[in-house]
Design a protein around this motif. Structure first.
Motif, PDB file in Angstrom:
ATOM      1  N   MET A   1       0.846  -1.172   0.000  1.00 58.54           N
ATOM      2  CA  MET A   1       0.000   0.000   0.000  1.00 58.54           C
ATOM      3  C   MET A   1       0.898   1.243   0.000  1.00 58.54           C
ATOM      4  N   LEU A   2       0.477   2.253  -0.735  1.00 61.33           N
ATOM      5  CA  LEU A   2       1.257   3.473  -0.866  1.00 61.33           C
ATOM      6  C   LEU A   2       0.704   4.590   0.023  1.00 61.33           C
ATOM      7  N   THR A 104       4.488   8.204  -3.409  1.00 54.48           N
ATOM      8  CA  THR A 104       4.744   6.866  -3.957  1.00 54.48           C
ATOM      9  C   THR A 104       5.492   5.950  -2.989  1.00 54.48           C
ATOM     10  N   ASP A 105       5.819   6.461  -1.797  1.00 58.76           N
ATOM     11  CA  ASP A 105       6.486   5.632  -0.792  1.00 58.76           C
ATOM     12  C   ASP A 105       5.518   4.589  -0.241  1.00 58.76           C
ATOM     13  N   GLU A 106       6.085   3.478   0.165  1.00 58.89           N
ATOM     14  CA  GLU A 106       5.282   2.447   0.818  1.00 58.89           C
ATOM     15  C   GLU A 106       4.790   2.988   2.153  1.00 58.89           C
ATOM     16  N   LEU A 107       3.554   2.695   2.485  1.00 61.57           N
ATOM     17  CA  LEU A 107       2.965   3.167   3.730  1.00 61.57           C
ATOM     18  C   LEU A 107       3.750   2.655   4.941  1.00 61.57           C
ATOM     19  N   ALA A 108       4.261   1.450   4.845  1.00 57.08           N
ATOM     20  CA  ALA A 108       5.041   0.886   5.958  1.00 57.08           C
ATOM     21  C   ALA A 108       6.282   1.725   6.234  1.00 57.08           C
ATOM     22  N   ALA A 142      -6.003   3.034   7.429  1.00 54.07           N
ATOM     23  CA  ALA A 142      -5.472   2.038   6.489  1.00 54.07           C
ATOM     24  C   ALA A 142      -5.639   0.636   7.050  1.00 54.07           C
ATOM     25  N   VAL A 143      -5.382   0.489   8.326  1.00 50.71           N
ATOM     26  CA  VAL A 143      -5.506  -0.832   8.954  1.00 50.71           C
ATOM     27  C   VAL A 143      -6.970  -1.270   8.978  1.00 50.71           C
TER      28      VAL A 143
END
Length: 147
Positions: A1-2, A104-108, A142-143
């Motif tokens: 996810m982004l 565009t970074d990963e959400l993590a 998001a979760v």
């Protein structure tokens, strides 16, 4: 996810040169703890927290009590200082070296940055342009909605 999947796309912001009064109004109306700050060309330059605004107006508690003052005196000084600073620009209060992420970074990755640095909100900046913010609440959403 982004990051772009859950970020707030229309963040609260002020421009350099805005008055402290305007910033306080924006914090009050938007109910966010951090305003993003843009230059006159619309480029992201930093952030301004509600804590920065309050701290600029608060007298030192030790200063008040050392002179025999009370909490009521401290509050009066707070109000007076706020009035005297209201029309000054926010520029000296702006934190300019702040952590940012890209849409565009990963959400993590963004979550790790936030937790490692104890941040409640991150600016989402693509090529110098503020495109959104990411808050802890956005991470929680998001979760909830993507699990």
């Amino acid at each position: 996810m982004l990051v772009s999947d859950v970020m707030t796309a229309f963040p609260a912001y002020v421009r350099l040169g805005a008055t402290i009064r305007r910033a306080a109004e924006m914090v009050s109306v938007s109910e966010v703890g951090h305003l993003m700050v843009l230059d006159h060309d619309g480029r992201f330059v930093g952030s301004l927290s509600e804590e920065d605004l309050v701290r600029a107006m608060l007298p030192g508690f030790d200063d008040v009590t050392a002179g025999g003052g009370t909490l009521a005196d401290a509050f009066r000084i707070f109000l007076e200082r706020g009035r005297s600073l209201a029309e000054r620009p926010v520029d000296p209060l702006v934190a300019r070296d702040v952590a940012t992420v890209r849409s565009t970074d990963e959400l993590a990755r963004a979550a790790v940055v936030m937790l490692d640095r104890g941040l409640r909100r991150l600016a989402v900046v693509d090529d110098g342009t503020l495109v959104g913010t990411l808050s802890r609440a956005d991470l929680c959403r998001a979760v909830i909605y993507h699990s």
